[in-house]
Write a protein that holds these residues in place. Structure first.
Motif, PDB file in Angstrom:
ATOM      1  N   GLU A 140      29.102  26.941  19.653  1.00 18.84           N
ATOM      2  CA  GLU A 140      29.036  27.072  18.196  1.00 18.84           C
ATOM      3  C   GLU A 140      29.244  28.508  17.735  1.00 18.84           C
ATOM      4  N   SER A 141      28.969  29.454  18.609  1.00 22.21           N
ATOM      5  CA  SER A 141      29.182  30.853  18.246  1.00 22.21           C
ATOM      6  C   SER A 141      30.664  31.169  18.037  1.00 22.21           C
ATOM      7  N   SER A 142      31.544  30.280  18.526  1.00 19.65           N
ATOM      8  CA  SER A 142      32.982  30.490  18.345  1.00 19.65           C
ATOM      9  C   SER A 142      33.473  30.031  16.981  1.00 19.65           C
ATOM     10  N   LEU A 143      32.623  29.340  16.222  1.00 18.80           N
ATOM     11  CA  LEU A 143      33.026  28.893  14.896  1.00 18.80           C
ATOM     12  C   LEU A 143      33.267  30.095  13.981  1.00 18.80           C
ATOM     13  N   PRO A 144      34.258  30.025  13.126  1.00 13.52           N
ATOM     14  CA  PRO A 144      34.601  31.171  12.274  1.00 13.52           C
ATOM     15  C   PRO A 144      33.641  31.317  11.101  1.00 13.52           C
ATOM     16  N   GLU A 145      33.895  32.341  10.295  1.00 15.88           N
ATOM     17  CA  GLU A 145      33.116  32.502   9.075  1.00 15.88           C
ATOM     18  C   GLU A 145      33.422  31.366   8.106  1.00 15.88           C
ATOM     19  N   GLY A 146      32.432  31.019   7.303  1.00 19.15           N
ATOM     20  CA  GLY A 146      32.584  29.958   6.316  1.00 19.15           C
ATOM     21  C   GLY A 146      31.225  29.560   5.802  1.00 19.15           C
ATOM     22  N   ASP A 147      31.175  28.942   4.630  1.00 20.25           N
ATOM     23  CA  ASP A 147      29.878  28.613   4.048  1.00 20.25           C
ATOM     24  C   ASP A 147      29.512  27.138   4.192  1.00 20.25           C
ATOM     25  N   VAL A 148      30.352  26.353   4.862  1.00 19.55           N
ATOM     26  CA  VAL A 148      30.029  24.948   5.111  1.00 19.55           C
ATOM     27  C   VAL A 148      30.393  24.593   6.550  1.00 19.55           C
ATOM     28  N   THR A 149      29.434  23.999   7.270  1.00 22.97           N
ATOM     29  CA  THR A 149      29.675  23.497   8.623  1.00 22.97           C
ATOM     30  C   THR A 149      29.744  21.974   8.560  1.00 22.97           C
ATOM     31  N   VAL A 150      30.730  21.408   9.250  1.00 21.98           N
ATOM     32  CA  VAL A 150      30.977  19.972   9.191  1.00 21.98           C
ATOM     33  C   VAL A 150      30.972  19.385  10.598  1.00 21.98           C
ATOM     34  N   GLN A 151      30.238  18.281  10.749  1.00 28.77           N
ATOM     35  CA  GLN A 151      30.351  17.461  11.960  1.00 28.77           C
ATOM     36  C   GLN A 151      31.557  16.552  11.757  1.00 28.77           C
ATOM     37  N   VAL A 152      32.631  16.850  12.459  1.00 28.73           N
ATOM     38  CA  VAL A 152      33.872  16.117  12.268  1.00 28.73           C
ATOM     39  C   VAL A 152      33.757  14.729  12.887  1.00 28.73           C
ATOM     40  N   ALA A 153      34.198  13.716  12.155  1.00 27.13           N
ATOM     41  CA  ALA A 153      34.214  12.349  12.665  1.00 27.13           C
ATOM     42  C   ALA A 153      35.609  11.938  13.117  1.00 27.13           C
ATOM     43  N   TRP A 154      36.599  12.208  12.254  1.00 24.77           N
ATOM     44  CA  TRP A 154      37.978  11.833  12.549  1.00 24.77           C
ATOM     45  C   TRP A 154      38.929  12.957  12.126  1.00 24.77           C
ATOM     46  N   SER A 155      39.998  13.093  12.876  1.00 20.72           N
ATOM     47  CA  SER A 155      41.118  13.933  12.477  1.00 20.72           C
ATOM     48  C   SER A 155      42.371  13.078  12.633  1.00 20.72           C
ATOM     49  N   THR A 156      43.523  13.692  12.659  1.00 17.75           N
ATOM     50  CA  THR A 156      44.760  12.923  12.729  1.00 17.75           C
ATOM     51  C   THR A 156      45.878  13.802  13.286  1.00 17.75           C
ATOM     52  N   ILE A 157      47.014  13.195  13.544  1.00 21.13           N
ATOM     53  CA  ILE A 157      48.190  13.931  14.000  1.00 21.13           C
ATOM     54  C   ILE A 157      49.267  13.825  12.931  1.00 21.13           C
ATOM     55  N   ASN A 158      49.530  14.934  12.267  1.00 20.91           N
ATOM     56  CA  ASN A 158      50.633  15.042  11.324  1.00 20.91           C
ATOM     57  C   ASN A 158      51.807  15.732  12.014  1.00 20.91           C
ATOM     58  N   TYR A 159      52.951  15.748  11.364  1.00 21.74           N
ATOM     59  CA  TYR A 159      54.134  16.396  11.934  1.00 21.74           C
ATOM     60  C   TYR A 159      53.852  17.870  12.226  1.00 21.74           C
ATOM     61  N   LYS A 160      53.170  18.541  11.302  1.00 24.80           N
ATOM     62  CA  LYS A 160      52.859  19.961  11.522  1.00 24.80           C
ATOM     63  C   LYS A 160      51.936  20.145  12.716  1.00 24.80           C
ATOM     64  N   ASP A 161      51.033  19.184  12.952  1.00 21.00           N
ATOM     65  CA  ASP A 161      50.177  19.264  14.136  1.00 21.00           C
ATOM     66  C   ASP A 161      51.018  19.191  15.404  1.00 21.00           C
ATOM     67  N   GLY A 162      52.058  18.357  15.375  1.00 22.30           N
ATOM     68  CA  GLY A 162      52.958  18.290  16.521  1.00 22.30           C
ATOM     69  C   GLY A 162      53.634  19.623  16.781  1.00 22.30           C
ATOM     70  N   LEU A 163      54.068  20.284  15.711  1.00 21.80           N
ATOM     71  CA  LEU A 163      54.685  21.599  15.857  1.00 21.80           C
ATOM     72  C   LEU A 163      53.699  22.603  16.437  1.00 21.80           C
ATOM     73  N   ALA A 164      52.438  22.530  15.996  1.00 24.15           N
ATOM     74  CA  ALA A 164      51.422  23.460  16.494  1.00 24.15           C
ATOM     75  C   ALA A 164      51.086  23.188  17.960  1.00 24.15           C
ATOM     76  N   ILE A 165      50.871  21.923  18.301  1.00 22.60           N
ATOM     77  CA  ILE A 165      50.460  21.572  19.663  1.00 22.60           C
ATOM     78  C   ILE A 165      51.540  21.919  20.676  1.00 22.60           C
ATOM     79  N   THR A 166      52.794  21.690  20.317  1.00 29.52           N
ATOM     80  CA  THR A 166      53.893  21.925  21.251  1.00 29.52           C
ATOM     81  C   THR A 166      54.421  23.349  21.221  1.00 29.52           C
ATOM     82  N   GLY A 167      54.167  24.075  20.143  1.00 32.34           N
ATOM     83  CA  GLY A 167      54.735  25.403  19.994  1.00 32.34           C
ATOM     84  C   GLY A 167      56.194  25.396  19.603  1.00 32.34           C
TER      85      GLY A 167
END
Length: 331
Positions: free
Chosen positions: A23-50
């Motif tokens: 948790e110490s690796s979490l960035p600055e911010g004023d809200v912490t969220v327990q994530v339930a679901w995310s997704t794969i968008n086209y931009k995520d594909g570009l990010a994951i693959t480089g």
């Protein structure tokens, strides 16, 4: 500790791995969220693959959106227990993103999740579907200003088998429009018709260089493809028509002429979902809550776990993903 995907750029090259973070690796911010679901968008594909320089800071947790529950907040709009959704704002690019079990962000980036949606529903829509809604709203505003009624002409949706296209078809059909879906996967015709498409055409009819002004056909277009496809969509729009452009699957170029704009009064709307102001975001999510057909949303959605998201990033760029992929980050 929590599970996350993490992109690094070691001397041996670009990598995306499933790992555990503190948790110490979490960035600055004023809200912490327990994530339930995310997704794969086209931009995520570009990010994951480089494949494209989407990620501009390393190491980086990818994922441009997520839905979950607030666990800690110093923001006046949110308290622990609130359900929230996030799209864009550079998350997954310059700020650690949603393909993780925990996220810390600015509360100003969050939208309260409409009561009618589960977290899974929100990510079945995701940034792709939220972007589709912004496109549809731009067309609706354009038509309303010109007295164009639903059903008065055909609306083209390009990249129809993808996330933006699938949701756009369902939304436009729900609003009473005659939707024509353009796809490079003929086998998906029945799927696209089940979402509300009245007709399905081969993307090859739009993807090659075309004349600067073509036969008038479309009263509106939702385009997630760009390049020659976008140019041909503009060139074949009817007088006073509108084109909402939101993607670049074919390319970032626009090999078009001014002819459709100065001879037919066609309007080209650029749709940005990343930095859209909060009022527009909230209006889009409220409209999605009213309009999206839940059975159709379920039909276009497949769930995967966090480990599978890495391969999914490659698959979406290869055009092998139909509709929406949701990621259960806790599976």
């Amino acid at each position: 500790m929590f599970k996350a995907l993490q992109i690094t750029q070691p001397e041996t090259g670009y990598r995306c791995d499933l790992t555990e973070l503190d948790e110490s690796s979490l960035p600055e911010g004023d809200v912490t969220v327990q994530v339930a679901w995310s997704t794969i968008n086209y931009k995520d594909g570009l990010a994951i693959t480089g494949r494209s320089p989407v990620v501009r800071k390393f190491p980086m947790v990818p994922g441009i959106d997520f839905a979950g529950t607030v666990t800690d907040s110093q923001h006046p709009r949110f308290k622990p227990g609130d359900r929230v959704v996030l799209n864009g704002w550079g998350v997954g690019e310059t700020h650690p993103g949603g393909l993780a079990q925990k996220a810390r962000v600015k509360g100003d980036w969050l939208v309260a999740l409409p009561a009618g949606f589960s977290e899974r529903d929100a990510m079945a829509i995701g940034t792709a579907g939220y972007t589709a809604m912004l496109c549809v709203q731009a067309l609706q505003d354009h038509w309303a200003a010109r007295g164009v009624a639903a059903g008065s002409g055909e609306v083209l949706v390009t990249g129809a088998g993808g996330g933006v296209g699938s949701v756009a078809i369902a939304l436009l059909a729900a609003l009473g429009h005659t939707v024509v879906a353009s796809t490079g996967r003929p086998a998906e015709a029945d799927y696209l018709r089940s979402l509300g498409a009245a007709d399905v055409i081969d993307r090859a009819t739009l993807s090659a260089p075309g004349k600067p002004l073509q036969k008038e056909r479309w009263i509106g277009v939702v385009d997630s493809v760009g390049s020659h496809t976008l140019a041909n969509a503009c060139a074949s729009s009817r007088y006073g028509g509108a084109v909402a452009a939101c993607g670049l699957a074919q390319g970032m170029d626009l090999p078009a002429s001014v002819a459709p704009f100065i001879l037919r009064g066609v309007t080209l709307y650029g749709i940005d979902s990343v930095m859209a102001p909060m009022a527009r975001r909230e209006a889009a999510w409220a409209a999605l809550d009213r309009l999206i057909d839940r059975p159709k949303l379920a039909a276009m959605t497949r769930a995967i776990n966090l480990a599978e998201a890495i391969q999914a990033g490659h698959d979406i760029l290869a055009g092998q993903v139909r509709g929406r992929l949701v990621v259960d980050v806790n599976a």
